[in-house]
Design a protein around this motif. Structure first.
Motif, PDB file in Angstrom:
ATOM      1  N   ASN A 174      56.467  46.605  43.788  1.00 37.15           N
ATOM      2  CA  ASN A 174      55.538  47.455  43.176  1.00 37.15           C
ATOM      3  C   ASN A 174      55.243  46.922  41.494  1.00 37.15           C
ATOM      4  OD1 ASN A 174      54.536  50.012  44.269  1.00 37.15           O
ATOM      5  ND2 ASN A 174      55.627  51.088  42.710  1.00 37.15           N
ATOM      6  N   SER A 175      56.383  46.124  41.031  1.00 36.56           N
ATOM      7  CA  SER A 175      56.268  45.499  39.671  1.00 36.56           C
ATOM      8  C   SER A 175      55.392  44.369  39.802  1.00 36.56           C
ATOM      9  CB  SER A 175      57.464  45.351  39.206  1.00 36.56           C
ATOM     10  OG  SER A 175      58.404  46.266  38.788  1.00 36.56           O
ATOM     11  N   TYR A 176      55.289  43.518  40.795  1.00 37.67           N
ATOM     12  CA  TYR A 176      54.723  42.376  41.134  1.00 37.67           C
ATOM     13  C   TYR A 176      53.142  42.953  41.214  1.00 37.67           C
ATOM     14  CZ  TYR A 176      52.783  38.412  43.549  1.00 37.67           C
ATOM     15  OH  TYR A 176      52.079  37.283  43.767  1.00 37.67           O
ATOM     16  N   TYR A 177      52.744  43.790  41.875  1.00 40.62           N
ATOM     17  CA  TYR A 177      51.289  44.357  41.501  1.00 40.62           C
ATOM     18  C   TYR A 177      50.696  44.630  40.525  1.00 40.62           C
ATOM     19  CZ  TYR A 177      51.415  44.918  47.118  1.00 40.62           C
ATOM     20  OH  TYR A 177      51.689  44.756  48.368  1.00 40.62           O
ATOM     21  N   GLU A 178      51.853  45.132  39.484  1.00 41.51           N
ATOM     22  CA  GLU A 178      51.218  45.474  38.229  1.00 41.51           C
ATOM     23  C   GLU A 178      50.830  44.220  37.528  1.00 41.51           C
ATOM     24  OE1 GLU A 178      51.191  48.098  36.513  1.00 41.51           O
ATOM     25  OE2 GLU A 178      52.267  49.583  37.612  1.00 41.51           O
ATOM     26  N   ASN A 179      51.185  43.056  38.256  1.00 41.46           N
ATOM     27  CA  ASN A 179      50.765  41.713  37.305  1.00 41.46           C
ATOM     28  C   ASN A 179      49.477  41.068  38.089  1.00 41.46           C
ATOM     29  OD1 ASN A 179      53.262  40.742  35.426  1.00 41.46           O
ATOM     30  ND2 ASN A 179      54.083  41.801  36.775  1.00 41.46           N
ATOM     31  N   ILE A 180      49.000  41.471  39.093  1.00 37.27           N
ATOM     32  CA  ILE A 180      48.009  40.748  39.947  1.00 37.27           C
ATOM     33  C   ILE A 180      46.805  41.555  39.836  1.00 37.27           C
ATOM     34  CG2 ILE A 180      50.011  39.604  41.113  1.00 37.27           C
ATOM     35  CD1 ILE A 180      49.103  41.074  43.521  1.00 37.27           C
ATOM     36  N   ALA A 181      45.696  40.858  40.283  1.00 39.73           N
ATOM     37  CA  ALA A 181      44.422  41.439  40.679  1.00 39.73           C
ATOM     38  C   ALA A 181      43.847  40.537  41.511  1.00 39.73           C
ATOM     39  CB  ALA A 181      43.765  41.723  39.341  1.00 39.73           C
ATOM     40  N   ALA A 192      38.513  43.310  38.248  1.00 35.89           N
ATOM     41  CA  ALA A 192      39.811  42.264  38.242  1.00 35.89           C
ATOM     42  C   ALA A 192      40.145  42.108  36.805  1.00 35.89           C
ATOM     43  CB  ALA A 192      39.752  41.221  38.995  1.00 35.89           C
ATOM     44  N   LEU A 193      39.332  41.652  35.842  1.00 34.34           N
ATOM     45  CA  LEU A 193      39.639  41.095  34.555  1.00 34.34           C
ATOM     46  C   LEU A 193      39.912  42.281  33.662  1.00 34.34           C
ATOM     47  CD1 LEU A 193      36.835  38.269  33.893  1.00 34.34           C
ATOM     48  CD2 LEU A 193      39.241  38.157  34.711  1.00 34.34           C
ATOM     49  N   PHE A 194      39.366  43.490  33.988  1.00 34.27           N
ATOM     50  CA  PHE A 194      39.614  44.571  33.083  1.00 34.27           C
ATOM     51  C   PHE A 194      41.265  45.049  33.173  1.00 34.27           C
ATOM     52  CE2 PHE A 194      39.668  49.284  32.184  1.00 34.27           C
ATOM     53  CZ  PHE A 194      38.980  49.153  31.032  1.00 34.27           C
ATOM     54  N   LYS A 195      41.609  44.703  34.299  1.00 38.62           N
ATOM     55  CA  LYS A 195      43.163  44.942  34.471  1.00 38.62           C
ATOM     56  C   LYS A 195      44.099  44.070  33.967  1.00 38.62           C
ATOM     57  CE  LYS A 195      46.426  45.423  38.262  1.00 38.62           C
ATOM     58  NZ  LYS A 195      47.035  45.434  39.844  1.00 38.62           N
ATOM     59  N   LYS A 196      43.531  42.954  33.133  1.00 43.92           N
ATOM     60  CA  LYS A 196      44.123  42.026  32.331  1.00 43.92           C
ATOM     61  C   LYS A 196      45.520  41.245  33.163  1.00 43.92           C
ATOM     62  CE  LYS A 196      43.033  44.057  27.779  1.00 43.92           C
ATOM     63  NZ  LYS A 196      43.500  44.490  26.628  1.00 43.92           N
ATOM     64  N   PRO A 197      45.229  40.898  34.353  1.00 44.24           N
ATOM     65  CA  PRO A 197      46.470  40.392  35.179  1.00 44.24           C
ATOM     66  C   PRO A 197      46.923  39.222  34.789  1.00 44.24           C
ATOM     67  CG  PRO A 197      44.377  39.652  36.160  1.00 44.24           C
ATOM     68  CD  PRO A 197      43.733  40.565  35.033  1.00 44.24           C
ATOM     69  N   LEU A 251      45.555  36.140  39.121  1.00 43.32           N
ATOM     70  CA  LEU A 251      44.277  36.471  39.587  1.00 43.32           C
ATOM     71  C   LEU A 251      44.060  35.697  40.866  1.00 43.32           C
ATOM     72  CD1 LEU A 251      41.554  37.872  38.993  1.00 43.32           C
ATOM     73  CD2 LEU A 251      40.894  36.232  37.713  1.00 43.32           C
ATOM     74  N   PHE A 252      43.598  36.532  42.050  1.00 44.68           N
ATOM     75  CA  PHE A 252      43.376  35.888  43.250  1.00 44.68           C
ATOM     76  C   PHE A 252      42.021  36.134  43.529  1.00 44.68           C
ATOM     77  CE2 PHE A 252      47.815  37.108  43.315  1.00 44.68           C
ATOM     78  CZ  PHE A 252      48.811  35.922  43.809  1.00 44.68           C
ATOM     79  N   THR A 263      47.431  32.710  35.681  1.00 48.17           N
ATOM     80  CA  THR A 263      47.485  31.928  36.685  1.00 48.17           C
ATOM     81  C   THR A 263      46.324  32.451  37.887  1.00 48.17           C
ATOM     82  OG1 THR A 263      49.877  32.028  36.348  1.00 48.17           O
ATOM     83  CG2 THR A 263      49.164  31.031  38.592  1.00 48.17           C
ATOM     84  N   VAL A 264      45.500  31.565  38.141  1.00 49.71           N
ATOM     85  CA  VAL A 264      44.236  31.811  39.328  1.00 49.71           C
ATOM     86  C   VAL A 264      44.677  31.057  40.481  1.00 49.71           C
ATOM     87  CG1 VAL A 264      41.906  31.853  39.313  1.00 49.71           C
ATOM     88  CG2 VAL A 264      42.919  32.021  37.271  1.00 49.71           C
ATOM     89  N   PHE A 265      44.329  31.817  41.607  1.00 47.63           N
ATOM     90  CA  PHE A 265      44.409  31.101  43.016  1.00 47.63           C
ATOM     91  C   PHE A 265      42.951  31.426  43.506  1.00 47.63           C
ATOM     92  CE2 PHE A 265      48.694  32.031  42.242  1.00 47.63           C
ATOM     93  CZ  PHE A 265      49.360  30.917  42.759  1.00 47.63           C
ATOM     94  N   THR A 266      42.231  30.530  43.831  1.00 49.99           N
ATOM     95  CA  THR A 266      40.947  30.748  44.320  1.00 49.99           C
ATOM     96  C   THR A 266      40.758  29.963  45.668  1.00 49.99           C
ATOM     97  OG1 THR A 266      39.942  30.349  42.081  1.00 49.99           O
ATOM     98  CG2 THR A 266      38.573  29.964  43.923  1.00 49.99           C
ATOM     99  N   ILE A 267      40.222  30.801  46.842  1.00 49.42           N
ATOM    100  CA  ILE A 267      39.866  30.339  47.994  1.00 49.42           C
ATOM    101  C   ILE A 267      38.344  29.797  47.918  1.00 49.42           C
ATOM    102  CG2 ILE A 267      39.176  30.977  50.266  1.00 49.42           C
ATOM    103  CD1 ILE A 267      41.901  32.738  50.347  1.00 49.42           C
ATOM    104  N   THR A 268      38.210  28.642  48.554  1.00 47.72           N
ATOM    105  CA  THR A 268      36.617  28.160  48.682  1.00 47.72           C
ATOM    106  C   THR A 268      36.595  27.344  49.735  1.00 47.72           C
ATOM    107  OG1 THR A 268      34.962  27.278  47.408  1.00 47.72           O
ATOM    108  CG2 THR A 268      37.133  26.368  47.007  1.00 47.72           C
TER     109      THR A 268
END
Length: 375
Positions: free
Chosen positions: A233-240, A309-314, A317-318, A345-350
């Motif tokens: 639950n706390s982890y989800y607070e940190n990500i988008a 996603a950015l509005f959440k200020k994660p 970011l995935f 921190t950003v993770f991008t799939i491409t």
């Protein structure tokens, strides 16, 4: 009249059923983001309102459809009983027999109605399990505590690394592993690209790092703490997360970006600033965006997803092919906004990294179930 009431209810049921289907479709299509952002309760309230209207109107229609029969049969039975009581002292036995026969006939007619009541009560009792399941889903969607999960109330700030140790994964009831013996380490603010062919396991790896899937073997650590039910639950607070398919609800642009907009001056200013940076300000005041964003282009939907996603200020970011629907100028602007942010921190799939290498500190390729670092 009864006919007008039934007709009016039928239109309400039709419209509310459409709303229920749309809510379910949006929820299923956006389940990753709803779990991560803990916004299930928003959809649940809309669903509950529409479903309650359907339930009430269906109940009214059932009653109104049966009421005349109940009324007429009730009057007939009461009449028969009164006739019998009136003639019970009469010496005319044949008349009494005729009256008794009539009473028996009346009872025979009312028995199916009693049986219907019994069947209804039995059906209710037989569905108590489903009612309990719905109640459990209600508690979960409103972020209530569920037995077996030790929730941490305070948000944990992301201050260190994400570490993946000896991770292997296969889907339930499948013999083959999708990923085998993955070891990765990411520092705070690192920009990471994950490439590979379709079906290679890119999305699966992302879902594992997001905590939406559990490793079959191995562990994932978040700030040196094991990512499990105690931490999730706390982890989800940190990500988008920005998926390939952006879900859009049939509300205005601001509500699609910020589900829980509090209408404070600071939040409005932040929303306007973000909309300007992502070229969304031209239709920010649009009152509704259509079912599944039918009034929007693919690029506009994508930018709304990024803004959300950015509005959440994660802190993390995935992204899954985040700019594949943008023109080159807009894509460059978005990439600079995302990858030049030193706090995330950003993770991008491409599928293709060509021309984008400059944005990433590290690049990984998934090949033959293994994750290979190529930068």
């Amino acid at each position: 009249t009864l006919k007008k009431k039934l007709s009016k209810n039928s239109f309400v049921i039709k419209n509310q059923n459409t709303n229920v289907i749309e809510i379910l479709r949006s929820t299923i299509g956006s389940i990753r983001n709803l779990i991560i952002d803990k916004n299930l309760s928003i959809y649940f309230k809309d669903f509950q309102k529409s479903f309650e209207n359907v339930r009430v109107k269906n109940g009214q229609n059932s009653f109104l459809s049966s009421f005349p029969r109940f009324f007429v049969e009730g009057i007939l039975i009461i009449t028969l009983i009164l006739l019998f009581l009136r003639n019970r002292e009469s010496a005319e036995i044949s008349a009494n027999i005729a009256n008794i026969s009539a009473l028996v006939f009346g009872i025979q007619k009312i028995m199916p109605l009693i049986n219907q009541i019994y069947v209804g009560l039995s059906t209710m009792s037989g569905n108590l399990g489903s009612i309990y399941d719905i109640h459990k889903a209600y508690l979960k969607s409103n972020n209530k505590k569920i037995k077996g999960i030790n929730y941490q109330e305070s948000k944990i700030k992301f201050n260190g690394n994400i570490n993946i140790k000896n991770l292997s994964f296969k889907y339930k009831n499948q013999n083959d592993f999708v990923l085998v013996n993955v070891n990765m380490s990411f520092r705070k603010s690192e920009k990471v690209a994950i490439i590979g062919k379709s079906g290679s396991g890119k999305s699966t790896l992302l879902d594992l790092i997001m905590g939406l899937l559990k490793p079959s073997k191995g562990e994932i650590f978040f700030d040196n703490k094991k990512l499990d039910n105690n931490l999730i639950n706390s982890y989800y607070e940190n990500i988008a997360h920005v998926p390939q398919e952006i879900f859009i609800i049939n509300k205005n642009t601001a509500q699609n970006i910020a589900f829980n907009l509090k209408d404070t001056i600071a939040e409005k200013a932040e929303l306007l600033d973000l909309s300007k940076k992502l070229d969304l300000n031209d239709f920010l005041s649009k009152e509704n965006l259509g079912n599944q964003g039918s009034f929007l282009s693919g690029g506009q939907k994508q930018r709304i997803g990024i803004a959300r996603a950015l509005f959440k200020k994660p802190n993390i970011l995935f992204l899954d092919e985040p700019t594949n629907a943008q023109d080159p100028i807009t894509e460059e602007k978005i990439n600079n906004l995302i990858y030049r942010n030193n706090n995330t921190t950003v993770f991008t799939i491409t599928h293709s990294i060509k021309g984008k290498e400059k944005y990433f500190d590290s690049i990984y390729e998934i090949k033959n179930r293994e994750v290979i670092k190529i930068k």
